[in-house]
Design a protein around this motif. Structure first.
Motif, PDB file in Angstrom:
ATOM      1  N   VAL A  95       0.833  -1.206   0.000  1.00 23.95           N
ATOM      2  CA  VAL A  95       0.000   0.000   0.000  1.00 23.95           C
ATOM      3  C   VAL A  95       0.868   1.256   0.000  1.00 23.95           C
TER       4      VAL A  95
ATOM      5  N   ILE B 249      -6.860   0.284  -0.533  1.00 21.46           N
ATOM      6  CA  ILE B 249      -6.042   0.980   0.477  1.00 21.46           C
ATOM      7  C   ILE B 249      -6.845   1.317   1.733  1.00 21.46           C
TER       8      ILE B 249
ATOM      9  N   PRO C 294      -6.574  -3.530   3.433  1.00 27.82           N
ATOM     10  CA  PRO C 294      -5.610  -2.788   2.622  1.00 27.82           C
ATOM     11  C   PRO C 294      -4.531  -3.719   2.068  1.00 27.82           C
TER      12      PRO C 294
END
Length: 311
Positions: free
Chosen positions: A203, A279, A262
């Motif tokens: 991420v 995310i 995420p």
């Protein structure tokens, strides 16, 4: 007659009414643009898959050739040694049992000499045969891989031509942004939580790429396409993904929307021609299309067909 005339007039009024039976050119153009963009992305993802396959084939060909060269040298050397031994035995007359018997000191010695000659001959011939068999197997692999390589190159060229045709269509429709300043939402102010695990690393990487320009077939470091971005993001966490959205979907662990975390991947369209990285807070980061920048979007900006977790 008055009744018939009234019907005709009513029909003309209906035909002339705004929005009744009239096509909307702007709406048609937008639909055509959307269809062309989606088709283009599908072509690009198939191109990425063929390119990955071609790279794998090239690597296998290199391995086979690296083994085949030394093996051919061994075969040639073993053949020469076998031929030389056979010629020497023939010239010396040792190949005949009578000659061996005459030169032997005893029947036992004669038997020993015959057995030794036979053993030497079998060993050399056996070794030569094993080498030739190995060479034949590698030659067959070489032929098969060369044929595969040619087919993959033809597929790549065909997809390149298809891409060029769709891009020409987009230019005719006025939807090509390749010659303009790149556009994109970039991000809406949301900052994800960067955890210390592999998903957090992926991420964090994707977030750091926001604003970079999309380029088809690219996997960094200055530009990406959709699957190139997700592949590069998870590569930083030590996870290898193919450079193709559909293959990524086949590679990852399927999960439900309720299980999304995420770092998970979100796949779009029926042909799985697009992918983004989740995310958190209902958002993904994705590389949209030519002429746009890597951006943050709400997860449902396009039809979702699945979710997956790289392992």
């Amino acid at each position: 007659m008055r009744s018939a005339a009234s019907l005709v007039v009513a029909g003309l009024i209906l035909l002339a009414a705004p929005g009744t039976g009239n096509a909307d050119p702007a709406a048609d153009r937008q639909r055509s643009l959307a269809n062309a963009w989606q088709e283009l992305e599908g072509v690009i993802e198939r191109y990425n898959a063929v390119r990955d396959d071609l790279r794998a084939t090239d690597a296998r060909l290199e391995q086979v050739n690296s083994r085949l060269g030394p093996l051919r040298t061994q075969v040639d050397a073993a053949q020469r040694e076998t031929d030389a031994q056979a010629a020497a035995l023939y010239r010396s007359g040792a190949v005949g049992s009578t000659a061996v018997l005459i030169s032997a000191e005893s029947p036992e010695a004669w038997m020993d000499q015959l057995a030794m000659l036979d053993q030497i001959s079998r060993r050399r011939v056996g070794a030569l045969k094993a080498l030739k068999d190995a060479q034949a197997q590698l030659d067959a692999q070489l032929t098969e891989l060369t044929t595969l390589q040619q087919r993959q190159r033809a597929q790549s060229a065909e997809l390149g031509q298809r891409k060029a045709a769709i891009e020409a269509q987009l230019r005719r429709l006025g939807g090509s942004r390749t010659a303009r300043a790149p556009s994109g939402a970039l991000h809406d102010g949301y900052v994800p939580v960067f955890t210390a695990d592999a998903a957090g690393q992926a991420v964090k990487f994707a977030f750091s790429q926001l604003g970079k320009v999309y380029q088809w077939g690219a996997d960094g470091p200055n530009s990406y396409d959709c699957s190139g971005l997700t592949m590069a993001a998870w590569k930083t966490a030590g996870v290898v993904l193919p450079h193709n959205a559909a293959r990524q979907k086949q590679t990852v662990k399927p999960i439900t929307r309720a299980e999304l975390r995420p770092g998970d991947l979100v796949f779009y369209y029926k042909d799985v021609s697009h992918v983004g990285i989740y995310i958190g807070d209902g958002r993904v980061i994705e590389a949209p299309r030519a002429g746009e920048r890597i951006s943050m979007r709400l997860i449902d900006y396009a039809p979702v067909v699945g979710y997956g977790r790289p392992l």
